[in-house]
Design an enzyme around this catalytic site. Structure first.
Site, PDB file in Angstrom:
ATOM      1  N   ASP A  34       5.994 -11.725  -8.642  1.00  0.00           N
ATOM      2  CA  ASP A  34       6.400 -13.044  -8.157  1.00  0.00           C
ATOM      3  C   ASP A  34       5.284 -14.046  -8.365  1.00  0.00           C
ATOM      4  OD1 ASP A  34       8.611 -11.792  -7.397  1.00  0.00           O
ATOM      5  OD2 ASP A  34       8.390 -12.133  -5.235  1.00  0.00           O
ATOM      6  N   GLU A  36       2.890 -14.042 -10.636  1.00  0.00           N
ATOM      7  CA  GLU A  36       2.782 -14.435 -12.038  1.00  0.00           C
ATOM      8  C   GLU A  36       3.880 -15.445 -12.388  1.00  0.00           C
ATOM      9  OE1 GLU A  36       0.869 -10.400 -14.040  1.00  0.00           O
ATOM     10  OE2 GLU A  36       2.948 -10.376 -13.436  1.00  0.00           O
ATOM     11  N   TYR A  37       5.078 -15.182 -11.870  1.00  0.00           N
ATOM     12  CA  TYR A  37       6.206 -16.086 -12.114  1.00  0.00           C
ATOM     13  C   TYR A  37       5.887 -17.485 -11.584  1.00  0.00           C
ATOM     14  CZ  TYR A  37      10.923 -18.040 -12.002  1.00  0.00           C
ATOM     15  OH  TYR A  37      12.008 -18.835 -12.182  1.00  0.00           O
ATOM     16  N   SER A  83      16.914 -24.676  -3.583  1.00  0.00           N
ATOM     17  CA  SER A  83      15.746 -23.808  -3.569  1.00  0.00           C
ATOM     18  C   SER A  83      14.772 -24.413  -2.562  1.00  0.00           C
ATOM     19  CB  SER A  83      15.179 -23.792  -4.971  1.00  0.00           C
ATOM     20  OG  SER A  83      14.215 -22.809  -5.096  1.00  0.00           O
ATOM     21  N   GLU A 115       9.413 -20.434  10.380  1.00  0.00           N
ATOM     22  CA  GLU A 115      10.043 -19.113  10.390  1.00  0.00           C
ATOM     23  C   GLU A 115       9.581 -18.285   9.204  1.00  0.00           C
ATOM     24  OE1 GLU A 115      13.751 -21.214  10.797  1.00  0.00           O
ATOM     25  OE2 GLU A 115      14.401 -20.520   8.833  1.00  0.00           O
ATOM     26  N   LYS A 117       9.845 -16.308   5.762  1.00  0.00           N
ATOM     27  CA  LYS A 117      10.669 -16.370   4.561  1.00  0.00           C
ATOM     28  C   LYS A 117      10.983 -14.929   4.195  1.00  0.00           C
ATOM     29  CE  LYS A 117      10.838 -18.772   0.141  1.00  0.00           C
ATOM     30  NZ  LYS A 117      11.030 -17.749  -0.859  1.00  0.00           N
ATOM     31  N   ASP A 119      12.275 -11.908   2.156  1.00  0.00           N
ATOM     32  CA  ASP A 119      12.373 -11.683   0.721  1.00  0.00           C
ATOM     33  C   ASP A 119      13.559 -10.777   0.423  1.00  0.00           C
ATOM     34  OD1 ASP A 119      11.714 -11.960  -1.870  1.00  0.00           O
ATOM     35  OD2 ASP A 119       9.978 -10.636  -1.829  1.00  0.00           O
ATOM     36  N   ARG A 138      23.969 -16.990  -4.065  1.00  0.00           N
ATOM     37  CA  ARG A 138      23.554 -18.356  -4.345  1.00  0.00           C
ATOM     38  C   ARG A 138      23.921 -18.778  -5.775  1.00  0.00           C
ATOM     39  NH1 ARG A 138      17.325 -20.480  -4.049  1.00  0.00           N
ATOM     40  NH2 ARG A 138      16.978 -18.861  -5.593  1.00  0.00           N
ATOM     41  N   TYR A 224      19.826 -17.792   8.743  1.00  0.00           N
ATOM     42  CA  TYR A 224      18.772 -18.791   8.947  1.00  0.00           C
ATOM     43  C   TYR A 224      19.236 -20.241   8.905  1.00  0.00           C
ATOM     44  CZ  TYR A 224      18.374 -18.513   3.793  1.00  0.00           C
ATOM     45  OH  TYR A 224      18.623 -18.499   2.459  1.00  0.00           O
ATOM     46  N   LYS A 312       3.745 -19.929   0.553  1.00  0.00           N
ATOM     47  CA  LYS A 312       3.761 -18.584  -0.043  1.00  0.00           C
ATOM     48  C   LYS A 312       2.486 -17.849   0.319  1.00  0.00           C
ATOM     49  CE  LYS A 312       7.406 -18.509  -3.042  1.00  0.00           C
ATOM     50  NZ  LYS A 312       8.065 -17.606  -3.958  1.00  0.00           N
ATOM     51  N   CYS A 403     -13.344  22.803  -5.211  1.00  0.00           N
ATOM     52  CA  CYS A 403     -13.744  21.787  -4.236  1.00  0.00           C
ATOM     53  C   CYS A 403     -14.965  21.041  -4.772  1.00  0.00           C
ATOM     54  CB  CYS A 403     -14.080  22.438  -2.898  1.00  0.00           C
ATOM     55  SG  CYS A 403     -14.789  21.278  -1.714  1.00  0.00           S
ATOM     56  N   CYS A 406     -18.040  22.078  -2.311  1.00  0.00           N
ATOM     57  CA  CYS A 406     -18.592  23.424  -2.139  1.00  0.00           C
ATOM     58  C   CYS A 406     -18.176  24.380  -3.256  1.00  0.00           C
ATOM     59  CB  CYS A 406     -18.208  23.991  -0.770  1.00  0.00           C
ATOM     60  SG  CYS A 406     -16.471  24.433  -0.625  1.00  0.00           S
ATOM     61  N   CYS A 421      -9.283  22.753   0.180  1.00  0.00           N
ATOM     62  CA  CYS A 421     -10.440  23.631   0.048  1.00  0.00           C
ATOM     63  C   CYS A 421     -10.304  24.637   1.196  1.00  0.00           C
ATOM     64  CB  CYS A 421     -11.727  22.823   0.195  1.00  0.00           C
ATOM     65  SG  CYS A 421     -13.153  23.865   0.504  1.00  0.00           S
ATOM     66  N   CYS A 427     -17.499  24.651   4.336  1.00  0.00           N
ATOM     67  CA  CYS A 427     -17.509  23.503   3.419  1.00  0.00           C
ATOM     68  C   CYS A 427     -18.163  22.319   4.150  1.00  0.00           C
ATOM     69  CB  CYS A 427     -16.080  23.142   3.006  1.00  0.00           C
ATOM     70  SG  CYS A 427     -16.010  21.707   1.937  1.00  0.00           S
TER      71      CYS A 427
HETATM   72  P1  AMP Z   1      12.809 -19.793  -3.578  1.00  0.00           P
HETATM   73  O1  AMP Z   1      13.695 -18.651  -3.946  1.00  0.00           O
HETATM   74  O2  AMP Z   1      11.339 -19.463  -3.675  1.00  0.00           O
HETATM   75  O3  AMP Z   1      13.192 -21.056  -4.250  1.00  0.00           O
HETATM   76  O4  AMP Z   1      12.992 -20.037  -2.016  1.00  0.00           O
HETATM   77  C1  AMP Z   1      14.253 -20.380  -1.492  1.00  0.00           C
HETATM   78  C2  AMP Z   1      14.891 -19.180  -0.916  1.00  0.00           C
HETATM   79  O5  AMP Z   1      14.171 -18.682   0.187  1.00  0.00           O
HETATM   80  C3  AMP Z   1      16.229 -19.453  -0.336  1.00  0.00           C
HETATM   81  O6  AMP Z   1      17.220 -19.506  -1.298  1.00  0.00           O
HETATM   82  C4  AMP Z   1      16.421 -18.262   0.558  1.00  0.00           C
HETATM   83  O7  AMP Z   1      16.976 -17.206  -0.181  1.00  0.00           O
HETATM   84  C5  AMP Z   1      15.033 -17.824   0.890  1.00  0.00           C
HETATM   85  N1  AMP Z   1      14.730 -17.780   2.324  1.00  0.00           N
HETATM   86  C6  AMP Z   1      14.233 -16.699   2.966  1.00  0.00           C
HETATM   87  N2  AMP Z   1      14.043 -16.940   4.267  1.00  0.00           N
HETATM   88  C7  AMP Z   1      14.436 -18.215   4.492  1.00  0.00           C
HETATM   89  C8  AMP Z   1      14.468 -19.047   5.643  1.00  0.00           C
HETATM   90  N3  AMP Z   1      14.040 -18.600   6.825  1.00  0.00           N
HETATM   91  N4  AMP Z   1      14.938 -20.294   5.503  1.00  0.00           N
HETATM   92  C9  AMP Z   1      15.340 -20.743   4.292  1.00  0.00           C
HETATM   93  N5  AMP Z   1      15.321 -20.010   3.168  1.00  0.00           N
HETATM   94  C10 AMP Z   1      14.873 -18.763   3.249  1.00  0.00           C
HETATM   95 ZN    ZN Z   2     -15.098  22.655   0.090  1.00  0.00          ZN
END
Ligand code: AMP
Ligand code: ZN
Length: 664
Positions: A34, A36-37, A83, A115, A117, A119, A138, A224, A312, A403, A406, A421, A427
């Site tokens: 994530d 790197e992305y 997003s 709150e 986030k 995953d 979504r 949420y 993040k 080992c 020993c 061992c 030992c």
């Molecule tokens: P991103 O995918 O990085 O664009 O972040 C947006 C995504 O965060 C939303 O589409 C949700 O899937 C997710 N998400 C996870 N927890 C929450 C939260 N507590 N409130 C809003 N979005 C959340």
């Molecule tokens: Zn040993």
């Protein structure tokens, strides 16, 4: 960078991002981390800001990722799913707040909700007159996949609400970490593909054309957001969350209402570490303006709300080189491989070592010295190795046959993965390990007796086992370099002060195979004196809830062993005597009930433990089907999730106190 270079790089970035979007959203199987992305995404965004004429409608920065898997019907969302913009530093978070606050110059600190986030996979659920009619992914935010059949298989999503309202509910479908690990174990056994992380496992389980498969997977849902056309139903995000709970949804219990940005940053700092104790994956925090009227005024950009932002966490996974494999011999003789790595920053700390668990794990990973490996921050202090670069092949590191301390040939007991061992008595690594462990925090907790002192005392021939600690004199300590009278005094006193430990500490400190602190505690609860433990039969032990075959046999073997008898006699001779059970029972109110405690309570935990034990109840360290109650304080950990998953009754501190009032 000139225009031509920027143009080329932008094209390149768009392609890489699109490719990865597809891997991530369509095939639930990411090729890069994530982090790197996000880096690539940010680079693209930066370039597009610098060269606005190169920004096109089809750029991934202009839309929310995600496509439709063939086989699902499309669903056009009634309200668009956006997003979230995100930052990975507190400065940007403050800037976001200042931008919003500028719109309300006459107000004090704004109300914000912070709150976790989660995953997982975001879903939109539509309810009509309180009945679930559609569940959708979504997708690209405008059109998603209709996955209603599968959504109905998730037990934490109510199909009928407690009130006949019309409502759209957004939330995250996730798989608990423990269930993800179990699923992967099963998949390995069946020769199927492993999922890279809990989110991919959740997505892969939810987007199944056959909902019977979804039904077999342990999926959960945290709601949420609530959206309603009825502006009077709730006026703030916080009220919306409370309504969701009332209607029968599970929300993540860690959301809080705060004023201004400072407490937000405190929460982010807190969860950056604490998230590893949760039984679900989180990749950041979400901060939302509480007032819905303000949310409306602030509105949206083309892809994200302006009234919310995400923070993040630092990356949990990074690539680095495996420079060597170190073999460590533990107190029970188990030989554990440890990865020595090219030092690298991970989740805010420099990492040089990672756990490899055992030699089967090395074989499974197919790694050798020289490989690039992905390491991940884990709940333990030391991170673990996840996988190697697919295209690299350095062969597989072969397990040692002797080992390293020993030179005794190693053995692999049946049914165990670890190599041992067998030279338990002589030992040096094992002897020193047991002495160190005896003095450690988890066991007897003797201040000042750590690895280096034990090493020196042992090398000088002053101690041959942990019982010998108690015959050391102040003069003995002063024979060691750099130890002066004052420290020698302190060390001596600390040892002498540890002569009356609780039964749990004593039993833990003996280093009996398979008997850690929690198991020791269970046994000490049943057998309050050393005599009663020594006299216990295998049948007596196996009967106890939480004590398995291996632990029972290990206890029996330990107390039968002549050498252990010698050590126990020495301890007694030196006046080391475990106390009987620390708590005298004063009532039977909680007879037969087992409690697990999690989270922060208004008083130290042992106050509650004492209360439970005095009333005839038991306290255990982990949740199982046999747990009667979980007493949960603020910010409860993974035990809470496990209890929820198993349907164990959860008590607040107030509920707990009521248990006693009823019976008075
Ligand atoms: P991103 O995918 O990085 O664009 O972040 C947006 C995504 O965060 C939303 O589409 C949700 O899937 C997710 N998400 C996870 N927890 C929450 C939260 N507590 N409130 C809003 N979005 C959340
Ligand atoms: Zn040993």
């Amino acid at each position: 960078m000139d225009y031509k270079q920027a143009k080329e790089r932008i094209e390149e970035l768009k392609e890489i991002i699109r490719e990865n979007n597809e891997a991530y959203y369509v095939f639930d199987s990411p090729k890069i981390t994530d982090f790197e992305y996000d880096e690539l995404y940010r680079e693209l965004k930066r370039l597009e800001e610098e060269f606005p004429e190169l920004k096109t409608q089809d750029s991934p920065t202009q839309k929310v990722g995600g496509n439709i898997v063939q086989g699902f019907k499309e669903h056009t969302h009634k309200y668009r799913l956006y997003s979230l913009d995100n930052s990975n530093n507190y400065d940007d978070l403050r800037k976001w707040y200042e931008r919003v606050k500028k719109e309300y110059p006459n107000e004090n600190d704004l109300d914000l909700v912070v709150e976790l986030k989660i995953d997982g996979l975001s879903c939109a659920l539509s309810y009509k007159d309180g009945e679930l009619i559609i569940g959708a992914t979504r997708g690209n935010g405008i059109i998603g996949e209709n996955i209603t059949q599968n959504i109905k298989e998730i037990k934490t999503i109510p199909q009928k609400l407690t009130k006949p309202v019309n409502l759209e509910v957004r939330g995250e479908v996730y798989m608990p970490v423990t269930s993800f690990e179990r699923l992967n174990e099963e998949n390995i056994e069946k020769g199927l593909k492993e999922f890279a992380n809990p989110r991919n496992a959740a997505a892969g389980s939810l987007r199944q054309l056959d909902s019977k498969i979804t039904a077999q997977r342990d999926l959960h849902f945290f709601a949420y957001t609530a959206i309603s056309d009825d502006k009077n139903l709730f006026k703030t995000h916080y009220e919306g969350m409370k309504l969701l709970e009332e209607l029968g949804f599970e929300t993540n219990p860690n959301y809080v209402l705060v004023k201004g940005i400072n407490p937000v940053i405190e929460k982010c700092e807190y969860w950056a570490d604490e998230r590893f104790n949760l039984n679900y994956a989180t990749d950041g925090m979400v901060i939302k303006i509480n007032d819905l009227a303000k949310q409306n005024e602030l509105g949206y950009t083309s892809r994200a709300p302006k009234w919310a932002t995400a923070f993040k966490f630092p990356p949990e996974e990074v690539w680095t080189k495996l420079e060597g494999i170190e073999l460590s011999v533990g107190k029970t003789g188990a030989v554990t491989p440890i990865a020595n790595l090219t030092p690298i920053q991970l989740a805010g700390t420099t990492v040089k070592r990672a756990s490899l668990h055992n030699f089967d794990e090395i074989k499974r990973l197919g790694i050798n010295i020289g490989n690039e490996v992905l390491i991940k921050k884990a709940a333990e202090i030391i991170p673990k190795v996840i996988r190697k670069r697919e295209y690299e092949d350095f062969g597989v590191y072969s397990a040692p046959d002797k080992c390293p301390e020993c030179q005794t040939p190693l053995i692999k007991p049946e049914g165990e993965v670890a190599l041992y061992c067998p030279n338990t008595l002589y030992c040096p690594a094992q002897i020193k390990g047991r002495i160190e462990y005896w003095a450690s925090k988890e066991a007897m907790d003797i201040d000042g007796i750590g690895e280096s002192i034990v090493e020196k005392l042992y090398n000088k021939g002053l101690i041959k086992d942990f019982a010998d600690l108690y015959k050391l004199t102040i003069d003995d300590f002063m024979t060691i370099d750099l130890i002066k009278e004052k420290s020698a005094d302190n060390l001596y006193n600390a040892i002498q002060a540890s002569k009356n430990p609780s039964m749990t500490k004593f039993l833990t400190a003996l280093s009996i195979k398979f008997i850690g602190k929690e198991t020791a505690d269970i046994i000490a609860n049943e057998f309050p004196t050393l005599e009663s433990i020594i006299n216990a039969t295998y049948e007596d032990l196996i009967k106890i809830d939480g004590i398995g075959e291996k632990a029972s046999q290990s206890i029996i073997d330990y107390f039968k062993d002549e050498n252990n008898k010698i050590i126990l006699n020495k301890l007694q001779e030196y006046g080391v005597n475990p106390q009987g059970s620390a708590f005298e029972k004063t009532s039977n109110t909680l007879e037969g009930k087992t409690f697990v405690i999690t989270g922060t309570l208004s008083m130290p935990r042992n106050v509650f433990e004492e209360k439970i034990k005095k009333a005839g109840g038991k306290v255990s360290g982990s949740v199982s089907k046999k747990t009667s109650y979980v007493l949960a304080g603020e910010n409860p950990g993974s035990k809470f999730d496990k209890a929820t998953a198993l349907g164990v009754i959860i008590l607040t501190e107030r509920d707990f106190n009521l248990l006693f009032e009823d019976n008075n």
